[in-house]
Design a protein around this motif. Structure first.
Motif, PDB file in Angstrom:
ATOM      1  N   LYS A  69     -39.885  43.591   1.609  1.00 45.69           N
ATOM      2  CA  LYS A  69     -41.312  43.850   1.692  1.00 45.69           C
ATOM      3  C   LYS A  69     -42.116  42.865   0.850  1.00 45.69           C
ATOM      4  N   SER A  70     -43.338  42.621   1.271  1.00 41.09           N
ATOM      5  CA  SER A  70     -44.294  41.809   0.521  1.00 41.09           C
ATOM      6  C   SER A  70     -45.112  42.720  -0.381  1.00 41.09           C
ATOM      7  N   VAL A  71     -45.014  42.530  -1.675  1.00 39.69           N
ATOM      8  CA  VAL A  71     -45.769  43.381  -2.592  1.00 39.69           C
ATOM      9  C   VAL A  71     -47.266  43.173  -2.412  1.00 39.69           C
ATOM     10  N   ASP A  72     -47.676  41.968  -2.019  1.00 35.86           N
ATOM     11  CA  ASP A  72     -49.106  41.726  -1.797  1.00 35.86           C
ATOM     12  C   ASP A  72     -49.620  42.555  -0.622  1.00 35.86           C
ATOM     13  N   ASP A  73     -48.841  42.610   0.467  1.00 36.85           N
ATOM     14  CA  ASP A  73     -49.232  43.439   1.608  1.00 36.85           C
ATOM     15  C   ASP A  73     -49.324  44.907   1.205  1.00 36.85           C
ATOM     16  N   ASP A 293     -53.522  29.235   2.001  1.00 40.39           N
ATOM     17  CA  ASP A 293     -52.319  30.012   1.726  1.00 40.39           C
ATOM     18  C   ASP A 293     -52.042  30.950   2.905  1.00 40.39           C
ATOM     19  N   LEU A 294     -51.070  30.570   3.720  1.00 42.33           N
ATOM     20  CA  LEU A 294     -50.704  31.359   4.900  1.00 42.33           C
ATOM     21  C   LEU A 294     -49.316  31.972   4.744  1.00 42.33           C
ATOM     22  N   ARG A 295     -48.851  32.127   3.523  1.00 43.26           N
ATOM     23  CA  ARG A 295     -47.485  32.608   3.312  1.00 43.26           C
ATOM     24  C   ARG A 295     -47.276  34.029   3.791  1.00 43.26           C
ATOM     25  N   GLU A 296     -48.348  34.801   3.937  1.00 44.32           N
ATOM     26  CA  GLU A 296     -48.230  36.178   4.420  1.00 44.32           C
ATOM     27  C   GLU A 296     -49.104  36.402   5.641  1.00 44.32           C
ATOM     28  N   GLN A 356     -42.438  34.327   6.577  1.00 47.04           N
ATOM     29  CA  GLN A 356     -43.310  35.336   7.172  1.00 47.04           C
ATOM     30  C   GLN A 356     -44.505  34.722   7.902  1.00 47.04           C
ATOM     31  N   THR A 357     -44.766  33.459   7.718  1.00 43.85           N
ATOM     32  CA  THR A 357     -45.861  32.795   8.440  1.00 43.85           C
ATOM     33  C   THR A 357     -45.502  32.789   9.926  1.00 43.85           C
TER      34      THR A 357
END
Length: 446
Positions: A69-73, A293-296, A356-357
């Motif tokens: 999981k992405s903690v930012d999401d 920043d498109l990492r997510e 994830q991009t």
């Protein structure tokens, strides 16, 4: 199908249901005890971390229990919901727990499930949240499928693939593969709709390797949508949800050395979210370099790709084409003749990527790479270049069918199945620092 992330739950609310209030289990309004099982302990750890709203606490949980999981999401989703109150434990087994929760900042209730692996800690193997549609009770969602349903869903999925899938040859191969699984009786014991949809998706993707393709299940009846554009009520609900999410824009700032930085996690419909994108780009109108920043970022609308790209060019530039199988027609996408504010043409640009991009975010990256307009930094992207549309199979199943493909005007191909290779390969976590260093070196040499 249970949604793979909390963010997907929000998006499903924006697109699938046009009302906010649920009548699910109105008697269930008090906290309930969490079972002392492996799955129960993981549920308790998730609720504690998620409800804390503290990024460090959440990060520690996801690293320990659910590192995919992405903690930012999840932090963004937590800030939108305010966290969850646990209303009821619906089902408990040593490695599986199902539960009912209600968001703290609204009336939306959702059914969740957690499956864990044996061990300590009990790592999450599957986590899902499903919003309960208006007028539906939790008991209504205990929907089991039978042999007739399985057969009709397979027939419906295959019919849609043969009619719309971007590659007719691959559609036929997918049909043959699933029919072979069906003939062997591999689906016969399945009465859980989520598991059946997941299995069909896996079997179709085993042939196509198309990450946009998927079968989805809803235990509540899927509302029928008339053909044509969304109505006023649907547009209003979408606008409301996009406003809550700030159209996916997470951060806009000016870093040291007058380097602009913008992080956004979707390319939302510019008819709704264009003003947000314009405001972000205008804030950065006087920077000497810019980092995207498109990492997510999981993709979205090609029209938003065109809008944001326009700020990087002085003249109209051909970005991408989409060829649609059904009509055998090609739509071109160019930068716009006008955007409000200053353009950053000639200013160094950097795009940060990760595994994830995906999808539209990959298009943005691929376009700029082929045009030589940006330096791509990070990891190879997810590899999805086929736009997808949803088709209702029956009251409980849908299939997302990729119906077109991107064709870059320079490379004459796309990134499907391969992803976009970065110019500078570094772990996603190191991409921003690397971009800042490269920008400083570039600007210092002028």
């Amino acid at each position: 199908m249970f949604y793979p992330s909390c963010l997907a739950l929000v998006l499903s609310l924006a697109t699938a249901w046009t009302q906010q209030h649920s009548t699910a289990d109105p008697q269930a309004t008090t906290q309930t005890a969490i079972p002392d099982t492996a799955a129960g302990r993981t549920l308790k750890a998730w609720l504690t971390a998620f409800n804390s709203g503290d990024r460090a606490v959440m990060d520690a949980y996801y690293k320990k229990y659910d590192p995919s999981k992405s903690v930012d999401d999840e932090k963004r989703f937590r800030d939108m919901t305010g966290g969850f109150d646990l209303l009821k434990i619906l089902k408990s087994e040593p490695l599986h727990v199902e539960f009912l929760v209600k968001e703290k900042r609204g009336d939306t209730q959702a059914i969740g499930k957690i499956d864990v692996k044996e061990g300590e800690p009990a790592l999450v193997s599957d986590f899902g949240l499903r919003a309960i549609p208006p007028g539906t009770s939790a008991s209504d969602l205990d929907f089991k499928i039978d042999a007739k349903t399985r057969a009709s869903v397979i027939d419906g999925a295959i019919e849609n693939l043969n009619a719309y899938y971007v590659s007719p040859d691959l559609a036929k191969k997918m049909e043959d593969a699933v029919r072979a699984h069906q003939k062997k009786g591999e689906y016969d014991a399945m009465n859980d709709g989520d598991a059946f949809a997941k299995k069909l998706t896996e079997d179709f993707r085993e042939v196509s390797h198309d990450k946009h393709l998927g079968v989805d299940f809803s235990p509540a009846k899927i509302p029928e949508r008339p053909a044509g554009p969304p109505n006023a009520e649907q547009i209003a609900e979408y606008r409301k949800q996009m406003e809550k999410m700030n159209c996916g824009f997470d951060k806009v700032e000016i870093l040291a050395g007058n380097v602009g930085y913008v992080k956004f996690d979707m390319f939302a419909d510019p008819d709704i979210c264009g003003p947000t994108a314009v405001a972000a780009m205008n804030f950065l109108g006087n920077v000497d370099a810019i980092i995207f920043d498109l990492r997510e970022n999981g993709g979205g609308d090609p029209k938003m790709v065109a809008l944001i790209s326009t700020y990087l060019f002085s003249t109209q530039t051909h970005l991408n084409d989409l060829w649609e199988r059904k009509s055998d027609s090609t739509s071109q996408y160019w930068t716009l003749p006008y955007v409000p504010g200053k353009r950053l043409d000639g200013k160094p640009a950097y795009v940060l990527t990760s595994k994830q991009t995906f999808s539209g975010a990959e298009e943005f990256t691929y376009n700029l790479k082929n045009l030589g307009r940006a330096t791509i930094i990070g990891e190879t992207t997810g590899g999805g270049a086929h736009p997808v549309s949803g088709h209702r199979i029956d009251d409980h199943f849908m299939i997302g069918v990729p119906f077109a493909k991107a064709v870059n005007p320079i490379s004459k191909t796309n990134w499907e199945g391969t992803g976009v290779e970065p110019d500078v390969k570094v772990p996603a976590a190191d991409a921003l620092a690397t971009a800042e260093k490269l920008a400083a070196e570039k600007l210092g040499s002028k």
